[in-house]
Design an enzyme around this catalytic site. Sequence first.
Site, mmCIF file in Angstrom:
data_model
loop_
_atom_site.group_PDB
_atom_site.id
_atom_site.type_symbol
_atom_site.label_atom_id
_atom_site.label_comp_id
_atom_site.label_asym_id
_atom_site.label_seq_id
_atom_site.Cartn_x
_atom_site.Cartn_y
_atom_site.Cartn_z
ATOM 1 C CB SER A 56 -0.917 0.015 1.223
ATOM 2 O OG SER A 56 -0.163 0.159 2.417
ATOM 3 C CB THR A 106 -2.277 4.873 3.411
ATOM 4 O OG1 THR A 106 -2.937 4.833 2.165
ATOM 5 C CG2 THR A 106 -1.669 6.247 3.631
ATOM 6 C CB THR A 129 -0.728 6.177 0.130
ATOM 7 O OG1 THR A 129 -1.602 5.075 -0.138
ATOM 8 C CG2 THR A 129 -1.140 7.340 -0.761
ATOM 9 N NE ARG A 184 -7.982 7.813 -5.158
ATOM 10 C CZ ARG A 184 -7.522 7.472 -3.959
ATOM 11 N NH1 ARG A 184 -6.235 7.237 -3.769
ATOM 12 N NH2 ARG A 184 -8.337 7.364 -2.930
ATOM 13 N N GLY A 219 -5.623 10.634 -3.618
ATOM 14 C CA GLY A 219 -6.472 10.467 -2.440
ATOM 15 C C GLY A 219 -6.225 11.608 -1.474
ATOM 16 C CG ASP A 220 -6.675 10.659 2.639
ATOM 17 O OD1 ASP A 220 -6.341 9.743 1.847
ATOM 18 O OD2 ASP A 220 -6.692 10.495 3.871
ATOM 19 C CB THR A 260 -4.694 5.214 6.640
ATOM 20 O OG1 THR A 260 -5.335 4.694 7.818
ATOM 21 C CG2 THR A 260 -3.281 5.617 6.996
ATOM 22 N N GLY A 261 -7.036 5.071 4.791
ATOM 23 C CA GLY A 261 -8.358 4.590 4.401
ATOM 24 C C GLY A 261 -8.840 5.285 3.148
ATOM 25 N N GLY A 263 -9.568 7.723 0.777
ATOM 26 C CA GLY A 263 -9.170 9.127 0.737
ATOM 27 C C GLY A 263 -10.238 10.073 0.252
HETATM 28 N N1 GLY Z 1 -5.847 7.189 2.046
HETATM 29 C C1 GLY Z 1 -5.143 6.784 0.922
HETATM 30 C C2 GLY Z 1 -5.827 6.956 -0.335
HETATM 31 O O1 GLY Z 1 -7.052 7.067 -0.390
HETATM 32 O O2 GLY Z 1 -5.167 6.989 -1.340
#
Ligand code: GLY
Length: 313
Positions: free
Chosen positions: A45, A166, A184, A194, A196-197, A217-218, A220
């Site tokens: 990840s 992540t 991540t 793309r 994420g957060d 994490t999770g 995003g």
């Molecule tokens: N939290 C990591 C992602 O969504 O890429």
Amino acid sequence: MIVIASANGKVGIRESMRVLKAGGSAVDAVEAGIRLVESNPDDHSVGYSGLPNLLGDVELDASIMDGLTLQAGSVGAVKNYEHAISLARKVMEELPHVMLVGAGAERFAKELGFPEKDLLTPEAEAIYRQIFEKKIPDVYAHRMKYLDSVKKWAHVAADPERPNETTNFIALDDKGNLATGVSTSGWSWKYPGRLGDSPIIGAGNYADNRYGAAACTGRGEMAIRLCTAHAVVTYMRMGMSIVEAGTEATRDLAYLVDPYFGGVNIIAMDPNGNHCAFSNTKDTFYVYMTGTMDDYIETPRVFVDTGDEGRKL
Ligand code: GLY
């Protein structure tokens, strides 16, 4: 001094603490710990051996924030450079910018002399083929790079379970400075480009010496829409305890309307080094290590029940 991290930060947290004990700053400690997670071939990840996007390319995102100055650096969709966290730090320290993505970030890495590396390991590629190709008919899966339109397959391939990893670290050094870092390979089988957060300051990462720090994490997309890391720090600023602040920010997730509603996990620390972590998924853990401990301790996150589906209109 103290370091906390997502559970997959075990491979780096001792090094983070070694750096702090040797007089390094919170920013140094966060970077040092995350680099080891990025190099871990068993972690699919983050960094080297991360799972690829829809086209089979590994794209990395990372960010770092200094709670003393509120300076931040981030990179997104970076190919062929293992240590996205170090690149994010260089953006913070050597450019008049906060964020670089794609070709610009790779150009910057090359300019700095970062070594190029093929990030897709045979093991990660095997997972990609086994899982991804099960969802996409062969005739498309094998030609994904040559198709004009792949947006349909981004929906078919999307797996809400996959962005759950992540890595993130928060450190408090002996001068009382906080820093956060996140790295991540993002949501596997994602549409190319793309983000994420993790590279978004305020969504996946926020640190302010005055009020505290948080990192996510999770999934995003959910943390972006709620600016979750900043929300935790803002709730602490408004007078909530760290437990109240993290619980409230996790509870906010339930208001999202989202067909891919999934897990979001938060680690948080206040300016005194009190820490806690939160998740809307049961039985998740994080790690912490103080300057007086010989090794890290793994401990449960607070579970906040948001339901499994988000808000229905
Ligand atoms: N939290 C990591 C992602 O969504 O890429």
